[in-house]
Design a protein around this motif. Structure first.
Motif, PDB file in Angstrom:
ATOM      1  N   VAL A 153       3.215   2.151  -8.600  1.00 13.64           N
ATOM      2  CA  VAL A 153       3.677   3.535  -8.747  1.00 13.64           C
ATOM      3  C   VAL A 153       3.192   4.339  -7.541  1.00 13.64           C
ATOM      4  CG1 VAL A 153       3.535   5.656 -10.117  1.00 13.64           C
ATOM      5  CG2 VAL A 153       3.685   3.418 -11.263  1.00 13.64           C
ATOM      6  N   LEU A 154       4.114   4.939  -6.829  1.00  8.82           N
ATOM      7  CA  LEU A 154       3.767   5.705  -5.630  1.00  8.82           C
ATOM      8  C   LEU A 154       3.013   6.993  -5.987  1.00  8.82           C
ATOM      9  CD1 LEU A 154       7.140   5.316  -3.718  1.00  8.82           C
ATOM     10  CD2 LEU A 154       4.922   4.540  -2.859  1.00  8.82           C
ATOM     11  N   VAL A 155       2.006   7.304  -5.190  1.00  7.64           N
ATOM     12  CA  VAL A 155       1.334   8.604  -5.307  1.00  7.64           C
ATOM     13  C   VAL A 155       1.309   9.237  -3.916  1.00  7.64           C
ATOM     14  CG1 VAL A 155      -0.153   7.921  -7.230  1.00  7.64           C
ATOM     15  CG2 VAL A 155      -0.973   7.649  -4.884  1.00  7.64           C
ATOM     16  N   GLU A 156       1.295  10.539  -3.879  1.00  6.82           N
ATOM     17  CA  GLU A 156       1.201  11.233  -2.597  1.00  6.82           C
ATOM     18  C   GLU A 156      -0.186  11.056  -2.012  1.00  6.82           C
ATOM     19  OE1 GLU A 156       4.244  15.051  -2.511  1.00  6.82           O
ATOM     20  OE2 GLU A 156       2.137  15.356  -2.956  1.00  6.82           O
ATOM     21  N   ARG A 208      -3.975  -7.852  -2.932  1.00  4.55           N
ATOM     22  CA  ARG A 208      -3.100  -6.741  -3.312  1.00  4.55           C
ATOM     23  C   ARG A 208      -2.047  -6.553  -2.208  1.00  4.55           C
ATOM     24  NH1 ARG A 208      -7.798  -4.495  -2.468  1.00  4.55           N
ATOM     25  NH2 ARG A 208      -8.116  -3.844  -4.599  1.00  4.55           N
ATOM     26  N   THR A 209      -0.955  -5.908  -2.579  1.00  4.56           N
ATOM     27  CA  THR A 209       0.011  -5.493  -1.573  1.00  4.56           C
ATOM     28  C   THR A 209      -0.229  -4.015  -1.278  1.00  4.56           C
ATOM     29  OG1 THR A 209       1.652  -4.849  -3.229  1.00  4.56           O
ATOM     30  CG2 THR A 209       1.741  -7.122  -2.409  1.00  4.56           C
ATOM     31  N   HIS A 210       0.219  -3.587  -0.117  1.00  2.41           N
ATOM     32  CA  HIS A 210       0.161  -2.176   0.238  1.00  2.41           C
ATOM     33  C   HIS A 210       1.591  -1.715   0.518  1.00  2.41           C
ATOM     34  CE1 HIS A 210      -4.227  -2.253   0.933  1.00  2.41           C
ATOM     35  NE2 HIS A 210      -4.010  -3.438   1.465  1.00  2.41           N
ATOM     36  N   GLU A 226      -5.783   0.479 -10.295  1.00  5.43           N
ATOM     37  CA  GLU A 226      -7.156   0.492  -9.798  1.00  5.43           C
ATOM     38  C   GLU A 226      -7.508   1.891  -9.287  1.00  5.43           C
ATOM     39  OE1 GLU A 226      -6.906  -2.467  -6.777  1.00  5.43           O
ATOM     40  OE2 GLU A 226      -5.657  -1.242  -5.479  1.00  5.43           O
ATOM     41  N   THR A 227      -8.786   2.084  -8.982  1.00  7.95           N
ATOM     42  CA  THR A 227      -9.249   3.384  -8.483  1.00  7.95           C
ATOM     43  C   THR A 227     -10.131   3.185  -7.251  1.00  7.95           C
ATOM     44  OG1 THR A 227      -9.254   4.318 -10.710  1.00  7.95           O
ATOM     45  CG2 THR A 227     -10.558   5.483  -9.048  1.00  7.95           C
ATOM     46  N   GLY A 228      -9.795   3.855  -6.193  1.00 10.32           N
ATOM     47  CA  GLY A 228     -10.665   3.904  -5.017  1.00 10.32           C
ATOM     48  C   GLY A 228     -10.763   2.624  -4.215  1.00 10.32           C
ATOM     49  N   LYS A 229      -9.758   1.763  -4.256  1.00 10.13           N
ATOM     50  CA  LYS A 229      -9.849   0.476  -3.548  1.00 10.13           C
ATOM     51  C   LYS A 229      -9.144   0.492  -2.193  1.00 10.13           C
ATOM     52  CE  LYS A 229     -12.073  -1.235  -7.016  1.00 10.13           C
ATOM     53  NZ  LYS A 229     -13.553  -1.201  -6.954  1.00 10.13           N
ATOM     54  N   THR A 230      -8.474   1.579  -1.894  1.00 11.84           N
ATOM     55  CA  THR A 230      -7.771   1.667  -0.609  1.00 11.84           C
ATOM     56  C   THR A 230      -8.260   2.911   0.138  1.00 11.84           C
ATOM     57  OG1 THR A 230      -5.815   0.604  -1.518  1.00 11.84           O
ATOM     58  CG2 THR A 230      -5.516   1.878   0.497  1.00 11.84           C
ATOM     59  N   THR A 231      -8.523   2.733   1.423  1.00 14.09           N
ATOM     60  CA  THR A 231      -8.910   3.867   2.261  1.00 14.09           C
ATOM     61  C   THR A 231      -7.746   4.232   3.177  1.00 14.09           C
ATOM     62  OG1 THR A 231     -11.227   3.188   2.253  1.00 14.09           O
ATOM     63  CG2 THR A 231     -10.568   4.697   3.998  1.00 14.09           C
ATOM     64  N   PHE A 232      -7.595   5.522   3.404  1.00 15.07           N
ATOM     65  CA  PHE A 232      -6.573   6.015   4.324  1.00 15.07           C
ATOM     66  C   PHE A 232      -7.277   6.718   5.491  1.00 15.07           C
ATOM     67  CE2 PHE A 232      -5.095   6.236  -0.056  1.00 15.07           C
ATOM     68  CZ  PHE A 232      -3.976   5.434   0.006  1.00 15.07           C
ATOM     69  N   GLY A 244      -7.161   7.690  -5.284  1.00 19.24           N
ATOM     70  CA  GLY A 244      -7.633   8.036  -6.624  1.00 19.24           C
ATOM     71  C   GLY A 244      -7.170   6.976  -7.600  1.00 19.24           C
ATOM     72  N   GLU A 245      -6.881   7.390  -8.811  1.00 21.60           N
ATOM     73  CA  GLU A 245      -6.400   6.439  -9.820  1.00 21.60           C
ATOM     74  C   GLU A 245      -4.979   6.026  -9.487  1.00 21.60           C
ATOM     75  OE1 GLU A 245      -6.775   7.487 -13.944  1.00 21.60           O
ATOM     76  OE2 GLU A 245      -8.712   8.453 -13.587  1.00 21.60           O
ATOM     77  N   LEU A 246      -4.773   4.726  -9.404  1.00 17.11           N
ATOM     78  CA  LEU A 246      -3.438   4.210  -9.104  1.00 17.11           C
ATOM     79  C   LEU A 246      -2.943   3.362 -10.270  1.00 17.11           C
ATOM     80  CD1 LEU A 246      -3.848   2.899  -5.420  1.00 17.11           C
ATOM     81  CD2 LEU A 246      -2.887   5.090  -6.165  1.00 17.11           C
ATOM     82  N   THR A 247      -1.668   3.477 -10.555  1.00 11.70           N
ATOM     83  CA  THR A 247      -1.014   2.569 -11.494  1.00 11.70           C
ATOM     84  C   THR A 247      -0.195   1.593 -10.657  1.00 11.70           C
ATOM     85  OG1 THR A 247      -0.882   4.328 -13.144  1.00 11.70           O
ATOM     86  CG2 THR A 247       0.581   2.428 -13.445  1.00 11.70           C
ATOM     87  N   ALA A 248      -0.255   0.328 -11.034  1.00  7.25           N
ATOM     88  CA  ALA A 248       0.407  -0.707 -10.229  1.00  7.25           C
ATOM     89  C   ALA A 248       1.844  -0.329  -9.889  1.00  7.25           C
ATOM     90  CB  ALA A 248       0.376  -2.038 -10.977  1.00  7.25           C
TER      91      ALA A 248
END
Lengths: 124, 150
Positions: B51-54, B77-79, B137-143, B45-49
């Motif tokens: 900052v960890l999200v669940e 980007r880093t992951h 960013e928003t929606g740039k990483t898939t899990f 979803g929406e990510l702040t540089a």
């Protein structure tokens, strides 16, 4: 089983007491590749393999016209019917362009390196 | 009475994971999971540089068979993934910056020809996976993941 949306998440509670919280955003389907069956001119002729020079040096006016027509295009669409019929005609005058070779030329998926130029120039 | 969990380590939750990304700044691994046939996939979803999200939070007893993340676009980007198993930090790794699509981290399991090969990471009470990239960013990483609850 109970499911509820909490902001960015779906929270599922199972009968055994397990609780699962996961993101709810589904990935978008991969976009169709518009250049899937489009091939650059050079790689198309390369698919003629050892028959390439025989085709290019054919004295037949029809073969010359077809090959000239292909060479003024930006790319060749392997799914166009006139490409298949043109190739059939070439095969009728240049025996080295066998029906098997024609099928292989038309049905082999285009590799990335075979349409690098057109993708860079027109589809990027 | 015996319990199957004592044989597969269910009573001993994972405390340390070592893999290609467990050393911070190591090269991003090829996830190549665009066509994960068996894994469930969701996008960030929406990510702040930074900052960890669940991403996934499991409460109860279970196991995670496969978990990976990868970029959807060719932007550097880093992951970072942080994994907590039964309240114990088991993994916190960040890739080097990488601008390729389909690269990221394979945390659990492996990938062969775009198919996930599961391992099993067991937990008795809870498992939480958090994610951060170094971009807002928003929606740039898939899990992609698979799990079981017992």
């Amino acid at each position: 089983m109970q499911r509820k949306i909490e902001g960015d998440y779906i929270v599922t509670t199972y009968p055994n007491g397990a609780i699962v919280k996961e993101l709810r955003f589904a990935p978008e389907p991969a976009p169709a590749n518009p250049a899937e069956w489009l091939i650059d001119i050079g790689p198309f002729f390369d698919r003629l393999g050892a028959a390439k020079i025989a085709a290019l040096t054919s004295a037949d006016a029809g073969v010359k016209a077809i090959l000239s027509d292909l060479q003024v295009r930006k790319w060749i669409d392997l799914r166009r019917a006139d490409v298949a019929t043109g190739l059939q005609y070439v095969g009728s005058k240049v025996p080295a362009v066998t029906p098997e070779m024609q099928a292989s030329i038309l049905e082999t998926p285009v590799a990335d390196v075979e349409n690098l130029a057109l993708r860079k120039l027109y589809f990027s | 009475m015996s319990s199957a969990s004592q044989f597969f380590g269910g009573n001993k939750p994972t405390k340390i994971i070592v893999n290609a990304t467990s050393t911070n700044g190591s090269a991003a691994v090829v996830s190549n999971t665009n066509a994960t046939s068996a894994a469930k996939t969701v996008v960030s979803g929406e990510l702040t540089a930074n900052v960890l999200v669940e991403v996934l939070s499991l409460s109860g007893q279970g196991s995670v068979g496969f978990f990976s993340c990868w970029s959807n676009e060719a932007v550097a980007r880093t992951h970072r993934i942080k994994l907590t198993v039964d309240g114990v930090l088991a993994f916190d790794g960040t890739t080097a910056s990488d601008a390729n699509v389909s690269r990221g981290i394979i945390l659990v399991g492996s990938v062969i020809n775009s198919a996930p090969i599961p391992d099993h990471l067991y937990f008795n009470k809870s498992l939480t996976i958090e994610y951060a990239s170094n971009k807002t960013e928003t929606g740039k990483t898939t899990f992609g993941y698979m799990y079981r609850m017992y």
